[in-house]
Motif scaffolding. Structure first.
Motif, PDB file in Angstrom:
ATOM      1  N   PRO A   3       0.824  -1.213   0.000  1.00  0.00           N
ATOM      2  CA  PRO A   3       0.000   0.000   0.000  1.00  0.00           C
ATOM      3  C   PRO A   3       0.859   1.266   0.000  1.00  0.00           C
ATOM      4  CG  PRO A   3      -0.316  -1.256   2.039  1.00  0.00           C
ATOM      5  CD  PRO A   3       0.660  -2.007   1.206  1.00  0.00           C
ATOM      6  N   ILE A   4       0.389   2.266  -0.725  1.00  0.00           N
ATOM      7  CA  ILE A   4       0.995   3.595  -0.694  1.00  0.00           C
ATOM      8  C   ILE A   4       0.011   4.486   0.052  1.00  0.00           C
ATOM      9  CG2 ILE A   4       1.738   5.589  -2.045  1.00  0.00           C
ATOM     10  CD1 ILE A   4       2.300   3.644  -4.368  1.00  0.00           C
ATOM     11  N   ILE A   5       0.450   5.038   1.172  1.00  0.00           N
ATOM     12  CA  ILE A   5      -0.406   5.904   1.975  1.00  0.00           C
ATOM     13  C   ILE A   5      -0.075   7.356   1.624  1.00  0.00           C
ATOM     14  CG2 ILE A   5      -1.141   6.559   4.303  1.00  0.00           C
ATOM     15  CD1 ILE A   5      -1.710   3.590   3.492  1.00  0.00           C
ATOM     16  N   ALA A   6      -1.083   8.092   1.200  1.00  0.00           N
ATOM     17  CA  ALA A   6      -0.909   9.509   0.874  1.00  0.00           C
ATOM     18  C   ALA A   6      -0.642  10.303   2.146  1.00  0.00           C
ATOM     19  CB  ALA A   6      -2.166  10.032   0.185  1.00  0.00           C
ATOM     20  N   TYR A   7      -0.168  11.512   1.994  1.00  0.00           N
ATOM     21  CA  TYR A   7       0.113  12.372   3.144  1.00  0.00           C
ATOM     22  C   TYR A   7      -1.127  12.536   4.025  1.00  0.00           C
ATOM     23  CZ  TYR A   7       4.333  13.441   0.563  1.00  0.00           C
ATOM     24  OH  TYR A   7       5.526  13.341  -0.124  1.00  0.00           O
ATOM     25  N   CYS A   8      -2.302  12.603   3.404  1.00  0.00           N
ATOM     26  CA  CYS A   8      -3.554  12.820   4.135  1.00  0.00           C
ATOM     27  C   CYS A   8      -4.128  11.548   4.746  1.00  0.00           C
ATOM     28  CB  CYS A   8      -4.591  13.440   3.211  1.00  0.00           C
ATOM     29  SG  CYS A   8      -5.112  12.337   1.879  1.00  0.00           S
ATOM     30  N   GLY A   9      -3.561  10.390   4.388  1.00  0.00           N
ATOM     31  CA  GLY A   9      -4.052   9.133   4.939  1.00  0.00           C
ATOM     32  C   GLY A   9      -4.883   8.302   3.981  1.00  0.00           C
ATOM     33  N   LEU A  10      -5.220   8.844   2.808  1.00  0.00           N
ATOM     34  CA  LEU A  10      -5.886   8.026   1.806  1.00  0.00           C
ATOM     35  C   LEU A  10      -4.902   6.969   1.316  1.00  0.00           C
ATOM     36  CD1 LEU A  10      -7.706  10.738  -0.339  1.00  0.00           C
ATOM     37  CD2 LEU A  10      -8.775   9.051   1.167  1.00  0.00           C
ATOM     38  N   THR A  11      -5.417   5.840   0.880  1.00  0.00           N
ATOM     39  CA  THR A  11      -4.557   4.783   0.366  1.00  0.00           C
ATOM     40  C   THR A  11      -4.517   4.911  -1.158  1.00  0.00           C
ATOM     41  OG1 THR A  11      -5.173   3.375   2.218  1.00  0.00           O
ATOM     42  CG2 THR A  11      -4.137   2.296   0.335  1.00  0.00           C
ATOM     43  N   CYS A  12      -3.409   5.422  -1.665  1.00  0.00           N
ATOM     44  CA  CYS A  12      -3.257   5.663  -3.102  1.00  0.00           C
ATOM     45  C   CYS A  12      -3.496   4.398  -3.912  1.00  0.00           C
ATOM     46  CB  CYS A  12      -1.864   6.193  -3.416  1.00  0.00           C
ATOM     47  SG  CYS A  12      -1.493   7.803  -2.693  1.00  0.00           S
ATOM     48  N   THR A  13      -3.009   3.278  -3.406  1.00  0.00           N
ATOM     49  CA  THR A  13      -3.099   2.029  -4.152  1.00  0.00           C
ATOM     50  C   THR A  13      -4.528   1.487  -4.241  1.00  0.00           C
ATOM     51  OG1 THR A  13      -2.268   1.020  -2.109  1.00  0.00           O
ATOM     52  CG2 THR A  13      -0.707   1.260  -3.915  1.00  0.00           C
ATOM     53  N   GLN A  14      -5.485   2.133  -3.585  1.00  0.00           N
ATOM     54  CA  GLN A  14      -6.895   1.778  -3.717  1.00  0.00           C
ATOM     55  C   GLN A  14      -7.670   2.821  -4.523  1.00  0.00           C
ATOM     56  OE1 GLN A  14      -8.286   1.317   0.312  1.00  0.00           O
ATOM     57  NE2 GLN A  14      -7.182  -0.593   0.609  1.00  0.00           N
TER      58      GLN A  14
END
Length: 114
Positions: A3-14
């Protein structure tokens, strides 16, 4: 996939923009464009639906370039807001209200860093 977690906490890989970019899927871009345009009330053309992740050095979705959360975290050299001494802050209020799982994830990261 890690998983790649964005700075804001969204999961980029989703994220559908990330997935459409990863697979170079124009149909998924069009679907995401229509969904986001309706959801956010702005015209997001399918060709703008490209992203390799918030913290990547590659292609990022257009909004990310002006995102105050991203600017703050990169300015503080943080992987994401969960690592910030000022977490939670007002910059996250909108995303936390829109996506409650973000607060949960960032809170776990924040607690684990100590």
């Amino acid at each position: 996939m890690e998983p790649i977690i964005a700075y804001c906490g969204l999961t980029c890989t989703q994220c559908p923009a990330y997935l459409a970019t990863l697979t170079d899927d124009d149909a998924k871009r069009a679907e995401t464009s229509a969904m986001w345009s309706k959801q956010y009330g702005v015209n997001i053309p399918p060709q703008a639906v490209n992203c390799t992740g918030c913290s990547s050095t590659g292609v990022r979705f257009g909004y990310c370039e002006k995102c105050e959360i991203r600017a703050c975290a990169t300015g503080r050299n943080l992987a994401n807001c969960g690592y910030c001494d000022d977490f939670p802050c007002g910059k996250l209020e909108h995303i936390v209200n829109a996506v409650p799982a973000v607060k949960e994830l960032l809170t776990k990261i924040h607690a684990a860093r100590e």
